[in-house]
Motif scaffolding. Structure first.
Motif, PDB file in Angstrom:
ATOM      1  N   ALA A  84       0.846  -1.197   0.000  1.00 35.96           N
ATOM      2  CA  ALA A  84       0.000   0.000   0.000  1.00 35.96           C
ATOM      3  C   ALA A  84       0.875   1.238   0.000  1.00 35.96           C
ATOM      4  O   ALA A  84       2.038   1.208   0.413  1.00 35.96           O
ATOM      5  N   TYR A 138      -3.703   3.848  -2.089  1.00 35.27           N
ATOM      6  CA  TYR A 138      -3.578   2.796  -3.094  1.00 35.27           C
ATOM      7  C   TYR A 138      -3.157   1.521  -2.377  1.00 35.27           C
ATOM      8  O   TYR A 138      -2.256   1.548  -1.524  1.00 35.27           O
ATOM      9  N   ALA A 139      -3.800   0.413  -2.715  1.00 37.52           N
ATOM     10  CA  ALA A 139      -3.421  -0.890  -2.176  1.00 37.52           C
ATOM     11  C   ALA A 139      -3.574  -1.919  -3.281  1.00 37.52           C
ATOM     12  O   ALA A 139      -4.311  -1.701  -4.245  1.00 37.52           O
ATOM     13  N   ARG A 198      -8.848  -6.255  -2.178  1.00 42.21           N
ATOM     14  CA  ARG A 198      -9.880  -5.736  -1.282  1.00 42.21           C
ATOM     15  C   ARG A 198      -9.526  -6.009   0.175  1.00 42.21           C
ATOM     16  O   ARG A 198      -9.636  -5.140   1.037  1.00 42.21           O
ATOM     17  N   THR A 251      -6.808  -3.698   1.296  1.00 41.77           N
ATOM     18  CA  THR A 251      -7.340  -2.344   1.475  1.00 41.77           C
ATOM     19  C   THR A 251      -8.089  -2.221   2.788  1.00 41.77           C
ATOM     20  O   THR A 251      -7.904  -1.251   3.541  1.00 41.77           O
ATOM     21  N   GLU A 267      -6.795   0.169   5.836  1.00 39.58           N
ATOM     22  CA  GLU A 267      -7.690   1.214   6.325  1.00 39.58           C
ATOM     23  C   GLU A 267      -7.920   1.071   7.827  1.00 39.58           C
ATOM     24  O   GLU A 267      -7.908   2.056   8.573  1.00 39.58           O
TER      25      GLU A 267
END
Length: 210
Positions: A174, A183-184, A193, A196, A200
């Protein structure tokens, strides 16, 4: 994609488009792709490099399989017979740079508040250590120093790509673009997914306890 299959087929591209639309709707539902922001991509050919990228200017919660464009290594549009041309995101070139450098099968770009706030507080990179969720990005839960890189924003994708390559850590899937978003990437769209979501969560934790 199975070996030897031609990437220039509508079936292949629209299949990627359907997967991208489903994931975009998921992220939009989380509030991570507000308005028409953010974009997703999936590699449909490695040699030559081709990515299916979500189309620009559309509500990411309402995409269809056809709301996709195929781009090359510089983000340039590549026509595909049987697929109506769509305008790719201006950031498609960075997706291609990420895929080329990391070998990722898919790239996610979302505009989360936590990524922007974390990039503001830690402009040299967001430090993380001794958190169980680190296992979700392939790192150790304890005694593992992890720094999520932060790079300055630019509207020039070639310049932004150069900054990404300079800051890239092969062990961290990331990067935060300051005052912009996250961005990941992962080996495929589902893995991207998951990365990400985990990044997060880690950024939200870092901001909450600083």
């Amino acid at each position: 994609m199975s070996a030897g299959r031609d990437f220039r087929t509508a079936e292949l591209v629209l299949g990627a488009g359907a997967r991208l639309a489903a994931e975009a709707a998921r992220f939009a539902g989380l509030g991570w792709m507000r308005g028409t922001s953010g974009n997703l991509s999936e590699v449909v050919s490695r040699e030559p490099l081709r990515l299916a990228v979500t189309a620009s200017g559309l509500d990411k919660g309402e995409l269809t399989a056809a709301d996709v464009s195929v781009v090359g290594p510089s983000g340039e549009t590549v026509p595909v017979e049987g697929v109506e041309p769509r305008r790719p995101s201006a950031e498609a070139g960075l997706h291609a740079r990420v895929a080329a450098l990391t070998g990722a099968g898919a790239v996610v770009h979302v505009h989360t508040v936590n990524a922007v706030v974390a990039g503001h507080h830690w402009p040299a990179g967001v430090p993380l250590r001794d958190i169980e969720m680190l296992k979700g990005i392939g790192r150790l839960a304890h005694d593992d120093e992890v720094v999520v890189p932060v790079i300055a924003n630019s509207q020039d994708m070639a310049e932004l790509g150069d900054r990404f390559e300079e800051a890239h850590d092969a062990a961290v899937p990331a990067v935060i673009v300051a005052r912009h978003g996250l961005y990941a990437w992962g080996r495929d769209l589902t893995h991207a997914r998951h990365v990400t979501e985990c990044v997060e969560w880690l950024l939200a934790y870092a901001v909450a306890v600083r």
